[in-house]
Design a protein around this motif. Structure first.
Motif, short mmCIF file in Angstrom:
data_model
loop_
_atom_site.label_atom_id
_atom_site.label_comp_id
_atom_site.label_asym_id
_atom_site.label_seq_id
_atom_site.Cartn_x
_atom_site.Cartn_y
_atom_site.Cartn_z
N CYS A 134 32.75 49.12 34.54
CA CYS A 134 33.66 48.52 35.52
C CYS A 134 32.89 48.21 36.80
CB CYS A 134 34.79 49.48 35.89
SG CYS A 134 35.71 50.11 34.49
N ALA A 135 33.47 47.34 37.62
CA ALA A 135 32.85 47.05 38.90
C ALA A 135 33.90 46.73 39.95
CB ALA A 135 31.86 45.89 38.77
N ILE A 136 33.54 47.02 41.18
CA ILE A 136 34.33 46.59 42.34
C ILE A 136 33.40 45.76 43.20
CG2 ILE A 136 35.60 47.31 44.41
CD1 ILE A 136 36.06 50.03 42.98
N ALA A 137 33.82 44.54 43.55
CA ALA A 137 33.01 43.69 44.42
C ALA A 137 33.84 43.23 45.60
CB ALA A 137 32.48 42.48 43.64
N THR A 138 33.21 43.18 46.78
CA THR A 138 33.93 42.76 47.99
C THR A 138 33.13 41.70 48.73
OG1 THR A 138 32.86 44.40 49.42
CG2 THR A 138 34.88 45.08 48.31
N VAL A 140 38.48 40.50 46.80
CA VAL A 140 38.12 41.73 46.10
C VAL A 140 38.17 41.44 44.61
CG1 VAL A 140 38.68 44.15 45.70
CG2 VAL A 140 39.08 43.15 47.95
N ALA A 141 37.04 41.64 43.93
CA ALA A 141 37.01 41.42 42.49
C ALA A 141 36.87 42.76 41.79
CB ALA A 141 35.83 40.53 42.11
N THR A 142 37.58 42.92 40.68
CA THR A 142 37.39 44.11 39.84
C THR A 142 37.07 43.64 38.43
OG1 THR A 142 39.77 44.18 39.41
CG2 THR A 142 38.93 45.63 41.14
N SER A 143 36.19 44.38 37.80
CA SER A 143 35.83 44.06 36.43
C SER A 143 36.10 45.28 35.56
CB SER A 143 34.35 43.68 36.36
OG SER A 143 33.97 43.50 35.00
N VAL A 144 36.85 45.09 34.49
CA VAL A 144 37.08 46.16 33.52
C VAL A 144 36.60 45.65 32.17
CG1 VAL A 144 38.78 47.65 32.39
CG2 VAL A 144 39.06 47.05 34.81
N GLU A 145 35.51 46.19 31.73
CA GLU A 145 34.90 45.76 30.47
C GLU A 145 34.87 44.24 30.35
OE1 GLU A 145 35.17 49.28 27.45
OE2 GLU A 145 37.17 48.63 27.96
N GLU A 159 36.32 41.88 31.81
CA GLU A 159 37.44 41.04 32.27
C GLU A 159 37.55 41.16 33.77
OE1 GLU A 159 41.31 41.19 30.54
OE2 GLU A 159 40.44 41.45 28.53
N ILE A 160 37.49 40.02 34.42
CA ILE A 160 37.42 40.04 35.89
C ILE A 160 38.70 39.52 36.51
CG2 ILE A 160 36.17 39.08 37.87
CD1 ILE A 160 33.66 39.29 36.09
N GLU A 161 39.18 40.22 37.54
CA GLU A 161 40.30 39.74 38.33
C GLU A 161 39.86 39.68 39.78
OE1 GLU A 161 43.79 42.13 37.70
OE2 GLU A 161 43.81 41.76 35.53
N VAL A 162 40.26 38.61 40.45
CA VAL A 162 39.91 38.48 41.87
C VAL A 162 41.19 38.35 42.67
CG1 VAL A 162 38.55 37.23 43.58
CG2 VAL A 162 37.82 37.23 41.19
N ALA A 163 41.30 39.09 43.73
CA ALA A 163 42.47 39.00 44.61
C ALA A 163 42.02 38.60 46.01
CB ALA A 163 43.21 40.33 44.65
N ARG A 164 42.86 37.83 46.67
CA ARG A 164 42.54 37.33 48.01
C ARG A 164 43.48 38.02 48.99
NH1 ARG A 164 44.51 33.45 51.48
NH2 ARG A 164 42.99 32.00 52.41
#
Lengths: 417, 417
Positions: free
Chosen positions: A347-351, A371-376, A378-383
């Motif tokens: 997983c990852a957290i990116a800012t 803020v982006a999160t990656s779980v295996e 699959e990436i989701e980005v929120a603004r």
């Protein structure tokens, strides 16, 4: 409660110990009636102690004035107020000396005075270099604690609270006295919205009071009932109702930290995490590593403050940076991709964002954050548009990153153990 | 100062008004000697006011208890303590009613009581719904302010401060009253050692008081003189003496942050910095990026929490890790080398250590820390035994890393500008 310290009266420091101790006293069934802050002046402190004792409280807590300097007068003031002498405690001096030895430091001569206690007092073991003590005066238990918050808290929890509890139950025969307090830690909702969401629950009918305290690491919802059995049931009933309403926004109880809650979920899922930070500048990694044992799931992180390092360390393409700018949805996404592939985590957290005070523009104002999160993979980005100053924008961004990943993982089925 | 409110004694709220008012009083040359928080109980508040007046202070500030509820007792308590009646003020009721009208609300009947003030009192205009007031008792100016911080601050600044100022100068003929305070920020020395180093300076002779406040981001040495001209000269003289003794351990004044001080030196030398963190887990980078504009000199950092990432991101050899262990002088050195080469900076700070609470051994106990700094490829490594808990070990390590680099750079000749 008596607090000594010119710095508290000059406003150099906000006295958070008062609130802390007030809350702890309530937990053991005691209600603080007076909290006096007094200057570092022997006469004033003695007078304050005498005036407090005249009210014959069950407990008189004194905080501060236990250090080695000339301004540290609590030992002497208690002795004077009670009309007893100060006596040198050899075993206490040994303990103080041992701490300095342990730290490979020479003990300055001034620290010797910390080994002198009023006759009749018992020392309270210490984690810093300031021993506390307690002593009985009539029906009052007097306890002296350090002024340094961290040391005060440890000493209360580990040493003094058990003494106060046992002494109260002997005196009053009222075992298990104390109001019931539940504290739920919540994030991802504003304080006003939260209050509105909870206000129509049957607080009054159940004899329960509720309040909220908001900070950058979440909101604490406080449920408080009296010592009666009915109030206890009411608190537990209302806690379940609050949990229903707030769902996975509740991340823990009492002093729970969101990074710890995320760590628990990562453990349950046997997943690791990496970070790729721009605007938070290391804060997400710092929050994760605040938690002991976090090396089990946190592999590491990159603070790619410059665009050059976004490319060099995370593989964010120069074209992407040139086209969209560093603060953009595609770059946040590419940072999360890079964190997973370059750092080798599940997983990852990116800012990435504009923390200010400068660097904003009409299109990308200060407070704009991705803020982006990656779980295996699959990436989701929120603004987000975060508010207030640089510190708050960074703290809120880190908090949001930790929470987004936590809530995504909660939706998955944990690994069977 | 008297603060009323059960919520302050139960710990629901931290009393930030006390620090605020303490600081404001100092600005007008007044030193708060006592700050009492008292429960919402008429007898207790009256007693507190009487006890305060017995000390004949110049000013007695009371905060809280001005609202419309049954718990709001300040008006009545002041009247009782002074032995005067409460009288209804028609013009004040009109102002309160007008505020409700302005807010398009109906005024509840309970708010009528806010228009009653002690005989002889003057109302203080208000921005919320709670009028304050002031009244003289002997040589003491009593002022009642709201408990809501925002309203209290506005009322102090806009209404009460001018009254206090004018009253003090009328009384004392001492225009421009106000103490002189200098605060020096210091790091790299223990509080006890520092106090010992400074205690023989001519404080008393110069009419200057000094105190220290220790925190994880440094110690503040506070020099304080009275309003007299002599004290001002004394403070400045003693400041120069303190600076002589402490040398480059002084990194700034007032609220200065060490990361900001390091940033200034980096700018002067036109150098950039990168970080390679293990035990501090991002905290050094976080401290650097707390400072606005730090992107001018901070290129980025790596949190190489796992050994794998020490090798992958920083090029620390696996042999070195296997031979010496991650917490060792050679690995700290290799991390600094890697930070400079992989991240492309002129300087680097690298940390590796055992922050605990677990992971220690007799050879490498919790608190063992290596901090490496690199200045244009010259590397220095220092070994420390940091103390207390995980948080403090991490904070102290980050602080030490920032300071070691700062002090190395101070020894160089800055680039001509």
């Amino acid at each position: 409660m008596i607090f000594t310290g010119d710095e508290l009266l000059r406003g150099d420091i906000v006295n958070s110990n008062q609130a802390y101790l007030g809350e702890r006293l309530l937990e053991v069934g005691l209600f603080a009636t007076h909290a006096l802050t007094v200057a570092d002046n022997l006469g004033s402190i003695v007078e304050a102690i005498k005036a407090a004792l005249a009210r014959e409280p069950d407990v008189l807590l004194i905080s501060g004035g236990l250090g080695p300097t000339e301004d540290d007068l609590t030992r002497e003031a208690v002795a004077q107020a009670l009309g007893v002498a100060l006596e040198h405690r050899r075993e206490l001096l040994q303990q103080i000396t041992a701490r300095f030895t342990f730290l490979s430091m020479n003990m300055p001569p001034s620290n010797r005075k910390q080994a002198a206690l009023p006759v009749g007092a018992a020392a309270l073991p210490f984690t810093g270099t300031a021993p506390g003590f307690w002593i009985e005066a009539g029906t009052t238990l007097i306890a002296a604690l350090p002024g340094v918050s961290r040391e005060l808290r440890t000493m209360w929890e580990e040493e003094l609270a058990p003494i106060v509890r046992s002494r109260l139950s002997i005196q009053t025969g009222n075992e298990g006295a104390g109001v019931i307090v539940r504290r739920l830690r919540v994030t991802g909702i504003g304080e006003g919205t939260l209050a509105d969401a909870l206000k129509d629950l049957p607080w009054r009918e159940q004899g329960v009071k509720f309040g909220t305290r908001a900070g950058l690491s979440g909101i604490t919802v406080i449920l408080r009932g009296g010592p009666a059995k009915k109030a206890r049931a009411g608190v537990l009933y209302l806690e379940s109702r609050v949990r229903e309403i707030l769902g996975d926004k509740v991340f823990g109880v009492d002093e729970a930290d969101l990074a710890e809650a995320l760590g628990q979920v990562l453990r349950q899922h046997r997943l690791t995490v990496a970070t790729a930070e721009s605007c938070t500048g290391g804060l997400v990694a710092k929050r994760l590593t605040d938690i002991p044992g976090s090396s089990d799931y946190f592999v590491g992180g990159v603070v790619s403050y410059s665009n050059r390092l976004k490319t060099a360390l995370l593989g964010v393409s120069e074209t992407l940076l040139a086209t969209h700018g560093a603060v953009s949805e595609p770059v946040a996404r590419a940072m999360a991709v890079g964190a997973v592939s370059r750092l080798g985590a599940d997983c990852a957290i990116a800012t990435t964002g504009i923390a200010g005070p400068n660097g904003g523009s009409p299109q990308k104002p200060v407070g704009l954050v991705y803020v982006a999160t990656s779980v295996e993979s699959e990436i989701e980005v929120a603004r987000f548009t975060m508010f207030r100053d640089r510190d708050e924008i960074r703290e809120r961004t880190a908090q949001t990153g930790l929470d987004l990943l936590r809530r995504r993982l909660l939706k998955r089925r944990p690994v069977d153990t």
